[in-house]
Motif scaffolding. Structure first.
Motif, PDB file in Angstrom:
ATOM      1  N   THR A 182     -16.131 -20.183  20.386  1.00  0.00           N
ATOM      2  CA  THR A 182     -15.238 -19.606  19.364  1.00  0.00           C
ATOM      3  C   THR A 182     -13.843 -19.960  19.591  1.00  0.00           C
ATOM      4  O   THR A 182     -13.260 -19.928  18.731  1.00  0.00           O
ATOM      5  CB  THR A 182     -15.348 -17.756  19.637  1.00  0.00           C
ATOM      6  OG1 THR A 182     -16.838 -17.675  19.378  1.00  0.00           O
ATOM      7  CG2 THR A 182     -14.532 -17.268  18.617  1.00  0.00           C
ATOM      8  N   GLU A 200     -22.297 -21.351  15.736  1.00  0.00           N
ATOM      9  CA  GLU A 200     -22.564 -21.296  17.154  1.00  0.00           C
ATOM     10  C   GLU A 200     -23.821 -20.820  17.437  1.00  0.00           C
ATOM     11  O   GLU A 200     -24.709 -20.128  16.697  1.00  0.00           O
ATOM     12  CB  GLU A 200     -21.693 -20.031  17.728  1.00  0.00           C
ATOM     13  CG  GLU A 200     -20.115 -20.454  17.601  1.00  0.00           C
ATOM     14  CD  GLU A 200     -19.224 -19.501  18.153  1.00  0.00           C
ATOM     15  OE1 GLU A 200     -19.690 -18.837  19.460  1.00  0.00           O
ATOM     16  OE2 GLU A 200     -18.067 -19.212  17.905  1.00  0.00           O
ATOM     17  N   ASP A 242     -22.315 -17.112  13.952  1.00  0.00           N
ATOM     18  CA  ASP A 242     -22.752 -16.963  15.021  1.00  0.00           C
ATOM     19  C   ASP A 242     -24.060 -16.502  14.951  1.00  0.00           C
ATOM     20  O   ASP A 242     -24.385 -15.335  14.546  1.00  0.00           O
ATOM     21  CB  ASP A 242     -21.866 -16.154  16.168  1.00  0.00           C
ATOM     22  CG  ASP A 242     -22.558 -16.083  17.516  1.00  0.00           C
ATOM     23  OD1 ASP A 242     -23.666 -16.188  17.649  1.00  0.00           O
ATOM     24  OD2 ASP A 242     -21.530 -15.499  18.460  1.00  0.00           O
TER      25      ASP A 242
HETATM   26 MG    MG Z   1     -18.440 -17.078  20.336  1.00  0.00          MG
END
Ligand code: MG
Ligand code: ADP
Length: 150
Positions: free
Chosen positions: A40, A105, A77
């Motif tokens: 992130t 992610e 994510d």
């Molecule tokens: Mg992350």
């Protein structure tokens, strides 16, 4: 392949920023690494490189956050998805194959839906605050990045 070691979060952001500045529309970045590796944080840098001034936060519960910049940024994510059907449900193709930049992610969660061409980034934790960042590209569509980060 490009490898670099960073010593703190800001240095990782700077690498992300250099990449973000060079990205063209349709870029897909598959960002892997353990929890807390800095995926992130790296994405914050990509956002900065795309002239996005909003704070980038983890889309852990919503799966995706979208930001407007030089190009739109679609930040996924997918740690929490149960199966790849969920990606169809949120219309992932509109993002991946649209006119923005997609960052994912936990791309390990979408092995069967992996695109043919993408930028692969792995972040590995080293002792203390060190991080090893390895960037490579798959497909000729990313030849334009040669020399952009180093
Ligand atoms: Mg992350
Ligand atoms: P992930 O998304 O991979 O789970 P985050 O980016 O949310 O991880 O968190 C990474 C954490 O590690 C942050 O708290 C950040 O400040 C810290 N950190 C320490 N050193 C570094 C570094 N060199 N690069 C990136 N993050 C770092």
């Amino acid at each position: 392949m490009f490898k670099i070691t960073t010593n703190n979060a800001e240095e990782t952001i700077e690498i992300g920023e250099r990449l973000g500045k060079a990205l063209k529309k349709g870029a897909i970045i598959l960002l892997s690494g353990d929890l807390g590796a800095g995926k992130t944080v790296f994405t914050k840098g990509i956002a900065r490189g795309l002239d996005i001034d909003k704070n980038v936060t983890s889309p852990t519960f919503t799966l995706i956050h979208q930001y407007d910049g030089r190009l739109p940024l679609y930040h996924f994510d997918i740690y929490r998805i149960l199966n790849e059907e969920e990606l169809y449900d949120i219309g992932y193709e509109e993002y991946f194959f649209g006119d923005g930049v997609t960052v994912v992610e936990w791309p390990e969660r979408m092995e069967d839906l992996r695109p043919d061409e993408y930028i692969s980034i792995n972040i590995e934790k080293l002792p203390d605050n060190g991080r090893r960042i390895i960037i490579s590209t798959v497909g000729k569509g990313y030849d334009y990045l040669k020399g952009a980060i180093a």
